[in-house]
Design a protein around this motif. Structure first.
Motif, PDB file in Angstrom:
ATOM      1  N   GLU A  71       0.877  -1.181   0.000  1.00  0.00           N
ATOM      2  CA  GLU A  71       0.000   0.000   0.000  1.00  0.00           C
ATOM      3  C   GLU A  71       0.907   1.222   0.000  1.00  0.00           C
ATOM      4  O   GLU A  71       1.955   1.216   0.646  1.00  0.00           O
ATOM      5  CB  GLU A  71      -0.880   0.026   1.260  1.00  0.00           C
ATOM      6  N   ALA A  72       0.514   2.258  -0.724  1.00  0.00           N
ATOM      7  CA  ALA A  72       1.357   3.454  -0.766  1.00  0.00           C
ATOM      8  C   ALA A  72       0.537   4.697  -1.089  1.00  0.00           C
ATOM      9  O   ALA A  72      -0.446   4.630  -1.834  1.00  0.00           O
ATOM     10  CB  ALA A  72       2.469   3.275  -1.807  1.00  0.00           C
ATOM     11  N   ASN A  73       0.961   5.814  -0.505  1.00  0.00           N
ATOM     12  CA  ASN A  73       0.373   7.131  -0.791  1.00  0.00           C
ATOM     13  C   ASN A  73       1.507   8.118  -0.974  1.00  0.00           C
ATOM     14  O   ASN A  73       2.502   8.057  -0.236  1.00  0.00           O
ATOM     15  CB  ASN A  73      -0.507   7.610   0.364  1.00  0.00           C
ATOM     16  N   ALA A  74       1.360   9.024  -1.939  1.00  0.00           N
ATOM     17  CA  ALA A  74       2.431   9.983  -2.201  1.00  0.00           C
ATOM     18  C   ALA A  74       1.887  11.395  -2.360  1.00  0.00           C
ATOM     19  O   ALA A  74       0.712  11.594  -2.677  1.00  0.00           O
ATOM     20  CB  ALA A  74       3.195   9.572  -3.459  1.00  0.00           C
ATOM     21  N   THR A  75       2.758  12.367  -2.118  1.00  0.00           N
ATOM     22  CA  THR A  75       2.476  13.764  -2.475  1.00  0.00           C
ATOM     23  C   THR A  75       3.486  14.158  -3.549  1.00  0.00           C
ATOM     24  O   THR A  75       4.557  13.534  -3.663  1.00  0.00           O
ATOM     25  CB  THR A  75       2.604  14.697  -1.250  1.00  0.00           C
ATOM     26  N   PHE A  76       3.145  15.185  -4.325  1.00  0.00           N
ATOM     27  CA  PHE A  76       3.973  15.527  -5.482  1.00  0.00           C
ATOM     28  C   PHE A  76       4.276  17.020  -5.549  1.00  0.00           C
ATOM     29  O   PHE A  76       3.463  17.845  -5.126  1.00  0.00           O
ATOM     30  CB  PHE A  76       3.262  15.098  -6.777  1.00  0.00           C
ATOM     31  N   PHE A  77       5.450  17.329  -6.098  1.00  0.00           N
ATOM     32  CA  PHE A  77       5.785  18.716  -6.416  1.00  0.00           C
ATOM     33  C   PHE A  77       5.050  19.096  -7.710  1.00  0.00           C
ATOM     34  O   PHE A  77       4.535  18.228  -8.417  1.00  0.00           O
ATOM     35  CB  PHE A  77       7.299  18.863  -6.634  1.00  0.00           C
ATOM     36  N   ASP A  78       5.046  20.381  -8.034  1.00  0.00           N
ATOM     37  CA  ASP A  78       4.349  20.857  -9.233  1.00  0.00           C
ATOM     38  C   ASP A  78       4.906  20.245 -10.520  1.00  0.00           C
ATOM     39  O   ASP A  78       4.191  20.115 -11.507  1.00  0.00           O
ATOM     40  CB  ASP A  78       4.430  22.387  -9.330  1.00  0.00           C
ATOM     41  N   ASN A  79       6.198  19.851 -10.497  1.00  0.00           N
ATOM     42  CA  ASN A  79       6.809  19.279 -11.711  1.00  0.00           C
ATOM     43  C   ASN A  79       6.539  17.782 -11.864  1.00  0.00           C
ATOM     44  O   ASN A  79       7.004  17.149 -12.811  1.00  0.00           O
ATOM     45  CB  ASN A  79       8.322  19.541 -11.734  1.00  0.00           C
ATOM     46  N   GLY A  80       5.793  17.192 -10.902  1.00  0.00           N
ATOM     47  CA  GLY A  80       5.438  15.779 -11.017  1.00  0.00           C
ATOM     48  C   GLY A  80       6.345  14.833 -10.266  1.00  0.00           C
ATOM     49  O   GLY A  80       6.047  13.642 -10.133  1.00  0.00           O
ATOM     50  N   ALA A  81       7.488  15.329  -9.742  1.00  0.00           N
ATOM     51  CA  ALA A  81       8.361  14.478  -8.920  1.00  0.00           C
ATOM     52  C   ALA A  81       7.700  14.287  -7.558  1.00  0.00           C
ATOM     53  O   ALA A  81       7.012  15.181  -7.061  1.00  0.00           O
ATOM     54  CB  ALA A  81       9.733  15.132  -8.753  1.00  0.00           C
ATOM     55  N   ASP A  82       7.885  13.112  -6.958  1.00  0.00           N
ATOM     56  CA  ASP A  82       7.226  12.864  -5.675  1.00  0.00           C
ATOM     57  C   ASP A  82       7.961  13.583  -4.545  1.00  0.00           C
ATOM     58  O   ASP A  82       9.188  13.529  -4.457  1.00  0.00           O
ATOM     59  CB  ASP A  82       7.143  11.353  -5.392  1.00  0.00           C
ATOM     60  N   SER A  83       7.196  14.257  -3.694  1.00  0.00           N
ATOM     61  CA  SER A  83       7.791  14.980  -2.567  1.00  0.00           C
ATOM     62  C   SER A  83       7.837  14.117  -1.314  1.00  0.00           C
ATOM     63  O   SER A  83       8.684  14.296  -0.449  1.00  0.00           O
ATOM     64  CB  SER A  83       7.022  16.270  -2.292  1.00  0.00           C
ATOM     65  N   SER A  84       6.883  13.152  -1.210  1.00  0.00           N
ATOM     66  CA  SER A  84       6.916  12.208  -0.088  1.00  0.00           C
ATOM     67  C   SER A  84       6.169  10.948  -0.482  1.00  0.00           C
ATOM     68  O   SER A  84       5.319  10.962  -1.376  1.00  0.00           O
ATOM     69  CB  SER A  84       6.277  12.820   1.161  1.00  0.00           C
TER      70      SER A  84
END
Length: 327
Positions: A203-216
């Motif tokens: 299971e996984a959840n992510a947040t992203f920067f505006d450029n699409g790279a994952d921030s966490s």
């Protein structure tokens, strides 16, 4: 093994001369039977500066020129993730043993291509995941394997630090594999794979920067009798520990668990902290192992095996599918 091959000085090259290459070069200086022979950058000026700093014999303004140097026994590839496959295959084609920085490549397809080339050329190839070779981590692996405190029931491992977003930095550039998962999330995932194996479910959840790279990225790996709670982030400082909750005790690798660190064991109401007193940065251990593999004529590591590298990149690919991260 002949006596001469036993004591053979290993001539190293380094491709890509950023921060991690400096650390590797510094540790290489502490190994008596190894020499930093050549370095390569896309800039001749950078190569000259780095060579002068670490007393390398040759400085090349192109990676290709280094790969053509017949005096090099081993090369450490420290370029951005997206260049690993291309740089590795180029060196293997020239018969040079390759120690390639983690992640081995961008995805399983690239890793399989690199391994196939190494097998075809009968040349040593290994992923440089330095944590595997560090004394404190080897101690923890042995303790868990022996089930000194019973079986592992739960693992918690994280790696996080805050960096202001900068789209010009390799760390954040999505096209280079930037973002938290490939760069630092690989360490908590490695902790899970090296101790609990391949998970049954992710299971996984992510947040992203505006450029699409994952921030966490927050992950839960489920096993038959254990769970692993893993986290990577570039938007907050975290403890960066690995804690193994076992049946009769807890083993905690303290802050910056991926590099030389202390280990705290809690069992039966007692707590003990073990200090592994490392005098080097820690990259020397993977280099020492690699030197021995070369001297013994090996083409694969018995610790960082092809099978393990394949499992690691496949797990990263699987997490990316869950969070919908594509490069």
């Amino acid at each position: 093994m002949t006596k001469s091959s036993q004591h053979k000085i290993i001539n190293w090259g380094i491709i890509g001369l950023g921060n991690i290459a400096n650390k590797f070069a510094q540790d290489l200086l502490t190994i008596p039977d190894a020499k930093l022979y050549a370095v390569a950058s896309r800039s001749q000026e950078n190569a000259n500066t780095f060579a002068s700093k670490y007393n390398a014999t040759e400085a090349y303004g192109s990676y290709e020129d280094l790969a053509k140097d017949p005096n090099i026994d081993a090369v450490y590839i420290a370029t951005p993730h997206a260049l690993h496959k291309e740089n590795t295959i180029m060196c293997l084609e020239h018969g040079i043993a390759v120690l390639c920085e983690k992640p081995f490549a961008m995805d399983a397809e690239e890793v399989n291509e690199m391994i196939a080339k190494a097998k075809k050329k009968h040349v040593l190839l290994m992923e440089a995941l330095w944590t595997y070779f560090l004394p404190h981590y080897q101690f923890v692996l042995e303790t868990l394997k022996n089930e000194t405190y019973g079986k592992v029931l739960k693992l918690e491992a994280d790696f996080g630090f805050y960096r202001e977003f900068d789209d010009t930095s390799r760390l954040f550039k999505k096209s280079l594999g930037g973002g938290s998962l490939l760069d630092i999330g690989i360490y908590p995932i490695f902790a899970a794979l090296s101790t609990l194996g391949v998970p049954n479910k992710i299971e996984a959840n992510a947040t992203f920067f505006d450029n699409g790279a994952d921030s966490s990225c927050d992950m839960i790996f489920e096993y038959d009798n254990a769970t692993a709670h893993l986290k990577s982030t570039l938007i907050e400082d975290t403890a960066t520990q690995a804690i193994f909750y076992c049946e009769t005790g807890t083993i905690k690798i303290n802050s910056m668990f991926h590099q030389p660190s202390t280990v705290t064991i809690s069992s039966n109401g007692k707590e003990e902290t073990l200090d592994f007193n490392d005098d080097a940065i820690g990259y020397k251990y993977e280099a020492l192992h690699f030197n021995e593999l070369i001297r013994q004529g090996k083409t694969e590591s018995n610790i960082m095996s092809f099978e393990f590298s394949k499992q690691l990149i496949k797990t990263l690919d699987d997490v990316r599918k869950v969070i919908n991260l594509n490069y």
